[in-house]
Write a protein that holds these residues in place. Structure first.
Motif, PDB file in Angstrom:
ATOM      1  N   VAL A  46      65.161  36.955  24.938  1.00 47.67           N
ATOM      2  CA  VAL A  46      64.693  37.087  26.350  1.00 47.67           C
ATOM      3  C   VAL A  46      63.417  37.319  26.777  1.00 47.67           C
ATOM      4  CG1 VAL A  46      65.441  37.989  28.916  1.00 47.67           C
ATOM      5  CG2 VAL A  46      67.400  37.244  27.075  1.00 47.67           C
ATOM      6  N   LEU A  47      63.095  38.407  25.864  1.00 45.75           N
ATOM      7  CA  LEU A  47      61.675  38.863  26.270  1.00 45.75           C
ATOM      8  C   LEU A  47      60.619  37.974  25.544  1.00 45.75           C
ATOM      9  CD1 LEU A  47      62.107  42.569  25.528  1.00 45.75           C
ATOM     10  CD2 LEU A  47      61.858  41.525  27.681  1.00 45.75           C
ATOM     11  N   ALA A  48      60.991  37.183  24.450  1.00 46.94           N
ATOM     12  CA  ALA A  48      59.960  36.099  23.906  1.00 46.94           C
ATOM     13  C   ALA A  48      60.218  35.013  24.458  1.00 46.94           C
ATOM     14  CB  ALA A  48      60.506  36.120  22.309  1.00 46.94           C
ATOM     15  N   GLY A  49      61.093  34.564  25.407  1.00 49.65           N
ATOM     16  CA  GLY A  49      61.111  33.328  25.882  1.00 49.65           C
ATOM     17  C   GLY A  49      61.703  32.257  25.204  1.00 49.65           C
ATOM     18  N   THR A  50      62.682  32.625  24.115  1.00 49.34           N
ATOM     19  CA  THR A  50      63.056  31.771  22.949  1.00 49.34           C
ATOM     20  C   THR A  50      64.567  31.346  23.370  1.00 49.34           C
ATOM     21  OG1 THR A  50      63.295  33.326  21.477  1.00 49.34           O
ATOM     22  CG2 THR A  50      61.221  32.290  21.525  1.00 49.34           C
TER      23      THR A  50
END
Length: 729
Positions: free
Chosen positions: A554-558
């Motif tokens: 979620v934090l990496a946007g993947t």
């Protein structure tokens, strides 16, 4: 001659007015039931007046010493009349089962024989001659020579044709059509009688198929006999009634045929394809063909694909065979044929005065119609209200007034019963009473297409990528606040009218076919079936709990979402060009639940849903569309909320309507934010839209590649566009 009694008149009305519900629902001027329903309503009104007059006369009679005897005689007369009427009604009901157009098909196991064809001809009043395997059917002008020995051959000749050659047929296309129909009947009859067992299983019982084929041949002979009567009244010029399908087809071919070879689906985007003697001994038009049907044609076409007549990649002979057998459910077919004038609602149709147009032959007792019910099992084409108004303008050859509306229900109101000479198409006016007292809307044409039994404001569907290249798309369709009609037949008088009507129908067929690709369900049903607990205590599985890996993605946007939400909108009026992207978190028109700003001239009394329905108006906002529509939102009522009536009335000329459009709005893939809007149009788009060779126009938000999209839409992939954009980032 004595007049019927009052009780008999009332009984006749009660018997003949017992219409099935489905007939009443289609009772509008372009339906097959219109004249019958209006005639019955007129009979109800007339009988009501007679009943009122008779009761007033009885009430004015002075009471005397013979009043008791008079009442007793009236009761006795009423009892006898009621018994006679009930007996007559029962007899009429049995006769309707045997002679009605919708009578049951009884299995026929008798083997094929020339005597059967001779019997059909005698029942129709034709002169019959039988010689072995050859049967000759003769009318006043028409002569049919039918030989069913080994190979079925049919030869047509005309009694008043002075230029005919005895060895050649006067109508070879009609011969081929009748030979095909007779061959179909013979094959089915042989299987039903157990003579031919080599043929594999058919779609239906061979005995029922044989009976259906024999009925179809009798209908063809009945139509030809009607043309025979018209030809006999025209003397030397009578042959033109039989040649009119070929003449009209040649006239259209000279105008639209291209010298270069083109694919059939691209041709159908621009023109309807005339096919003489396809389903009836008249002229049929292939109005629309689904991408699946075109693919089946390509795969089954013979090696010599080019058609010498129309320069298409599908041979006409193979196309006709496939339309009747394998792809009948994937095509929309209209038939130009003659029907009795009494069966059609008469309109103020003008004669053709367009240069280069071909006026259809006229007769006092018959009228030409475009019939959309000739090819079973189709019973018409679902049309939106706006396009029905356009067809009205084409038929009546007058400008279309989108503001002079007149209220209506989803089934249309009846014309003035006192004067049936005017078609009175006020039923198709843009409805101003579609909202009821509770703020709800009436049935939409989407309901008629995908949900005939009920109505819903929103419909949802799921599109999954065949290769799982993107998450499933969850599509949410806002049903247009516009009622629907079942278009069944349209009266026409010229080839130009035929072409314009078919153009409007083709646009609607594109929308209908695109929507029919997916399985749409009312949103309320989907919500009830997919409701699940939200936490562990309520039953959440351990695998659904948050994890370190999930948090990191979620934090990496993947992270890949479970589904991609897509809003679908079908505008009924032209939209302005897409503007620059708008920040969905700062713009008041971002589509995140904010309603459109009120017009400067608007008031609470002019609210779309009435003064007490502000909450409903807020919920009807269309996410994503407002970023390109400025301060106005088209609510699919044919009018912009911030546009005056006068400007709207002049925005489109006569006999025109905005091209059909599908608007798709979906979120951009992470880490980017905002919405992507795509507009897919069949026809002309804006100057900055990408136009494909197939007539599909695609316009999208800035930064979205659209060069490939028109070809994707052509192949039936319109709903995959948001997923493709998601993959490209």
């Amino acid at each position: 001659m004595s007049h019927p009694s009052l009780l008999t008149a009332v009984h006749d009305v009660l018997v003949h007015s017992a219409l099935p519900v489905q007939a009443v629902e289609s009772a509008h001027p372009l339906s097959t039931e219109y004249t019958a329903v209006t005639a019955q309503l007129g009979a109800v009104i007339n009988t009501t007046h007679r009943l009122n007059h008779a009761l007033n006369q009885l009430n004015d009679l002075p009471l005397s010493e013979n009043a008791t005897k008079f009442v007793a005689l009236m009761k006795e007369h009423a009892a006898l009349t009621s018994s006679i009427n009930q007996s007559a009604a029962a007899s009429a009901s049995f006769l309707s089962l045997l002679r009605g157009d919708n009578r049951a098909v009884y299995p026929d196991t008798s083997p094929p024989h020339p005597a059967k064809i001779a019997e059909w001809g005698r029942n129709l009043g034709m002169e019959v001659f039988v010689d072995g395997s050859t049967t000759v059917l003769a009318g006043k002008v028409l002569v049919l020579d039918i030989d069913i020995n080994d190979h079925v051959t049919v030869k047509t000749s005309f009694a008043n044709n002075t230029n005919s050659n005895g060895n050649s047929s006067a109508a070879p296309e009609l011969d081929a059509f009748l030979a095909r129909e007779v061959t179909h009947w013979i094959n089915a009859a042989r299987r039903a009688a157990g003579i031919d067992t080599a043929v594999g299983p058919s779609k239906e019982d061979p005995a029922v198929e044989a009976a259906r084929c024999s009925r179809a041949i009798q209908e063809h002979l009945r139509y030809l006999l009607m043309l025979d009567g018209l030809a006999a009244s025209d003397n030397e010029k009578g042959l033109r009634w039989f040649m009119e399908p070929t003449v009209v087809s040649d006239h259209i071919r000279k105008q639209v045929a291209s010298p270069q070879t083109q694919t059939l689906d691209k041709f159908l985007i621009q023109h309807a394809l005339p096919l003489p003697f396809l389903v009836t001994p008249s002229l049929s038009f292939l109005v629309w063909l689904s991408p699946r049907g075109y693919l089946q044609l390509l795969r089954s076409s013979p090696s010599s694909k080019q058609s010498p007549v129309w320069n298409t990649d599908i041979p006409i002979a193979h196309l006709k065979t496939s339309l009747l057998d394998t792809i009948e459910d994937d095509a929309t077919i209209a038939t130009l044929r003659l029907v009795p004038s009494a069966e059609v609602a008469q309109s103020k149709m003008n004669s053709s005065d367009v240069p280069g147009d071909h006026a259809l032959l006229t007769a006092p007792s018959q009228i030409w119609v475009l019939d959309f019910t000739a090819k079973l099992p189709h019973n018409g084409v679902v049309m939106c209200q706006h396009r029905m108004r356009v067809i009205q303008g084409i038929v009546e050859s007058r400008p279309i007034d989108l503001i002079s509306m007149g209220s209506m229900s989803s089934i249309g109101s009846m014309s003035s019963l006192g004067n049936m000479s005017n078609m009175n198409f006020g039923e198709f006016g843009m409805a101003s009473s579609q909202t009821n007292g509770s703020g709800g809307t009436g049935r939409s044409w989407i309901d008629l297409l995908v949900n005939k039994n009920s109505s819903a404001e929103y419909y949802t569907a799921t599109y999954k990528s065949p290769n799982d290249t993107h998450p499933p798309l969850h599509l949410r369709l806002l049903a247009p606040v516009e009622p629907g009609f079942l278009l069944q037949r349209v009266p026409v008088r010229s080839v130009k009218q035929v072409s314009r009507v078919l153009e409007v129908v083709r646009e609607q067929c594109w929308l209908n076919e695109s929507l029919s690709i997916l399985q749409w369900s009312p949103e309320t049903q989907v919500l009830q079936s997919t409701h699940q607990p939200l936490n562990t205590e309520q039953g959440m599985q351990p695998g659904d709990m948050a994890s370190t890996t999930l948090l990191a993605s979620v934090l990496a946007g993947t992270i890949a979402p479970q589904y991609i939400p897509v809003n679908v909108y079908l505008p009924s009026s032209a939209l302005s060009a897409l503007s620059q992207p708008v920040d969905p978190f700062t713009s008041q028109h971002s589509g995140l639940g904010m309603g459109p700003p009120a017009s400067a001239s608007s008031s609470s009394g002019a609210s779309l849903f009435g003064p007490g329905d502000l909450g409903m108006e807020m919920e009807m906002d269309i996410p994503g569309l407002s970023m390109s529509m400025g301060g106005s939102v088209d609510m699919d009522l044919g009018m912009d909320l911030s546009t005056s009536a006068d400007s709207m009335q002049q925005s489109h000329g006569p006999e025109t309507c905005p091209p059909p459009m599908i608007v798709l709005t979906s979120p951009r893939p992470v880490p980017r934010n905002g919405l992507v809007e795509m507009r897919v149009t069949l026809g002309e788009g804006h100057a900055n839209s990408v136009v494909g060779e197939n007539g599909i126009w695609v316009e999208a938000s800035p930064g979205v590649e659209t060069a490939y999209m028109s070809e994707v839409v052509r192949r039936g992939g319109v709903w995959s566009l948001p997923g493709r954009v998601w993959n490209k980032g």
